[in-house]
Write a protein that holds these residues in place. Structure first.
Motif, PDB file in Angstrom:
ATOM      1  N   PRO A 106     -31.553  31.531  18.092  1.00  0.00           N
ATOM      2  CA  PRO A 106     -31.126  32.944  18.123  1.00  0.00           C
ATOM      3  C   PRO A 106     -31.524  33.668  19.414  1.00  0.00           C
ATOM      4  O   PRO A 106     -30.776  34.511  19.914  1.00  0.00           O
ATOM      5  N   MET A 107     -32.676  33.327  19.975  1.00  0.00           N
ATOM      6  CA  MET A 107     -33.115  33.947  21.226  1.00  0.00           C
ATOM      7  C   MET A 107     -32.195  33.533  22.381  1.00  0.00           C
ATOM      8  O   MET A 107     -31.761  34.367  23.178  1.00  0.00           O
ATOM      9  N   VAL A 108     -31.877  32.250  22.459  1.00  0.00           N
ATOM     10  CA  VAL A 108     -30.994  31.762  23.517  1.00  0.00           C
ATOM     11  C   VAL A 108     -29.605  32.394  23.371  1.00  0.00           C
ATOM     12  O   VAL A 108     -28.995  32.811  24.355  1.00  0.00           O
ATOM     13  N   ALA A 109     -29.119  32.488  22.137  1.00  0.00           N
ATOM     14  CA  ALA A 109     -27.813  33.097  21.897  1.00  0.00           C
ATOM     15  C   ALA A 109     -27.799  34.564  22.340  1.00  0.00           C
ATOM     16  O   ALA A 109     -26.839  35.024  22.967  1.00  0.00           O
ATOM     17  N   ALA A 110     -28.879  35.291  22.049  1.00  0.00           N
ATOM     18  CA  ALA A 110     -28.959  36.697  22.449  1.00  0.00           C
ATOM     19  C   ALA A 110     -28.984  36.840  23.972  1.00  0.00           C
ATOM     20  O   ALA A 110     -28.316  37.721  24.532  1.00  0.00           O
ATOM     21  N   TYR A 125     -26.069  38.878  25.933  1.00  0.00           N
ATOM     22  CA  TYR A 125     -26.357  40.119  26.660  1.00  0.00           C
ATOM     23  C   TYR A 125     -26.781  39.915  28.109  1.00  0.00           C
ATOM     24  O   TYR A 125     -26.880  40.875  28.871  1.00  0.00           O
ATOM     25  N   GLY A 126     -27.059  38.670  28.493  1.00  0.00           N
ATOM     26  CA  GLY A 126     -27.489  38.395  29.851  1.00  0.00           C
ATOM     27  C   GLY A 126     -28.979  38.621  30.034  1.00  0.00           C
ATOM     28  O   GLY A 126     -29.663  39.115  29.149  1.00  0.00           O
ATOM     29  N   ASP A 127     -29.458  38.237  31.197  1.00  0.00           N
ATOM     30  CA  ASP A 127     -30.864  38.412  31.559  1.00  0.00           C
ATOM     31  C   ASP A 127     -30.906  38.766  33.041  1.00  0.00           C
ATOM     32  O   ASP A 127     -30.983  37.890  33.905  1.00  0.00           O
ATOM     33  N   PRO A 128     -30.829  40.077  33.344  1.00  0.00           N
ATOM     34  CA  PRO A 128     -30.791  40.501  34.748  1.00  0.00           C
ATOM     35  C   PRO A 128     -31.980  40.003  35.566  1.00  0.00           C
ATOM     36  O   PRO A 128     -31.826  39.717  36.755  1.00  0.00           O
ATOM     37  N   ALA A 129     -33.138  39.857  34.944  1.00  0.00           N
ATOM     38  CA  ALA A 129     -34.322  39.399  35.676  1.00  0.00           C
ATOM     39  C   ALA A 129     -34.135  37.970  36.184  1.00  0.00           C
ATOM     40  O   ALA A 129     -34.746  37.580  37.175  1.00  0.00           O
ATOM     41  N   ARG A 130     -33.289  37.194  35.505  1.00  0.00           N
ATOM     42  CA  ARG A 130     -33.028  35.812  35.925  1.00  0.00           C
ATOM     43  C   ARG A 130     -31.631  35.675  36.528  1.00  0.00           C
ATOM     44  O   ARG A 130     -31.123  34.572  36.678  1.00  0.00           O
ATOM     45  N   ASN A 131     -31.014  36.816  36.822  1.00  0.00           N
ATOM     46  CA  ASN A 131     -29.671  36.843  37.413  1.00  0.00           C
ATOM     47  C   ASN A 131     -28.639  36.138  36.521  1.00  0.00           C
ATOM     48  O   ASN A 131     -27.715  35.492  37.016  1.00  0.00           O
ATOM     49  N   PRO A 191     -18.136  35.075  32.662  1.00  0.00           N
ATOM     50  CA  PRO A 191     -18.223  34.686  34.058  1.00  0.00           C
ATOM     51  C   PRO A 191     -18.574  33.200  34.197  1.00  0.00           C
ATOM     52  O   PRO A 191     -19.258  32.630  33.350  1.00  0.00           O
ATOM     53  N   PRO A 192     -18.097  32.606  35.281  1.00  0.00           N
ATOM     54  CA  PRO A 192     -18.362  31.178  35.488  1.00  0.00           C
ATOM     55  C   PRO A 192     -19.846  30.916  35.778  1.00  0.00           C
ATOM     56  O   PRO A 192     -20.586  31.832  36.146  1.00  0.00           O
ATOM     57  N   LEU A 193     -20.235  29.681  35.607  1.00  0.00           N
ATOM     58  CA  LEU A 193     -21.595  29.286  35.966  1.00  0.00           C
ATOM     59  C   LEU A 193     -21.776  29.379  37.474  1.00  0.00           C
ATOM     60  O   LEU A 193     -20.836  29.162  38.239  1.00  0.00           O
ATOM     61  N   SER A 194     -22.994  29.650  37.880  1.00  0.00           N
ATOM     62  CA  SER A 194     -23.292  29.685  39.311  1.00  0.00           C
ATOM     63  C   SER A 194     -23.296  28.266  39.857  1.00  0.00           C
ATOM     64  O   SER A 194     -23.577  27.306  39.126  1.00  0.00           O
ATOM     65  N   PRO A 195     -23.020  28.110  41.153  1.00  0.00           N
ATOM     66  CA  PRO A 195     -23.109  26.769  41.755  1.00  0.00           C
ATOM     67  C   PRO A 195     -24.486  26.134  41.556  1.00  0.00           C
ATOM     68  O   PRO A 195     -24.597  24.929  41.355  1.00  0.00           O
TER      69      PRO A 195
END
Length: 155
Positions: A38-42, A46-52, A109-113
């Motif tokens: 559930p934590m990974v899904a959240a 919602y994203g994690d701006p601290a980890r870009n 959004p796509p995965l980063s390189p």
């Protein structure tokens, strides 16, 4: 006749007031390393701006696209006189399928390189895919539902 119809409607209403349907990622679901699904899904949702990490709104997309259908399905099942728990379980299965489909089809959004390269370079669970949200498939396989008694609190 009208009395029997009202009795059936009142019984269904009483059952609805006591039962709830939950769909998504249940407490206790974990990755092999113990990380809670559930934590990974959240974080994915919602994203994690601290980890870009940008949000990848698979759950909200499923709700926006299908919520009205879920409500209609529940209404039809109850109107047909089916037991409420049976109706909620059937709709729960539909919701699970809709969430899985949303995870499966989300590409933006796509995965980063950097993420793509990390997937390709790792020794265990190497993955050549550029598809977001399905790297190990743990999260997509953990989507489930449950029907149970209404609980107090803010669930």
């Amino acid at each position: 006749m009208a009395d029997k119809v009202m009795e059936a409607l009142n019984a269904a209403a009483a059952n609805l007031q006591n039962l709830q349907l939950k769909a998504g990622f249940m407490e206790g679901a974990t990755y092999p390393d113990g990380t809670p699904v559930p934590m990974v899904a959240a974080v994915n949702e919602y994203g994690d701006p601290a980890r870009n990490q940008p949000p990848r709104s698979f759950f909200r997309n499923a709700i926006a696209e299908h919520e009205a259908e879920w409500h209609d399905d529940i209404g039809r099942g109850i109107a047909d006189g089916r037991p409420v728990d049976e109706v909620l379980n059937a709709v729960g299965e539909v919701i699970v399928g809709d969430i899985v489909q949303s995870i499966s089809t989300l590409m933006d959004p796509p995965l980063s390189p950097r993420t793509i390269q990390a997937r390709r370079d790792r020794k265990v669970l190497r993955n050549m895919s550029t598809k977001p949200l399905v790297d190990t498939k743990v999260m997509i396989r953990a989507v489930t539902h449950e029907v149970g008694e209404m609980q107090g609190g803010s669930e």
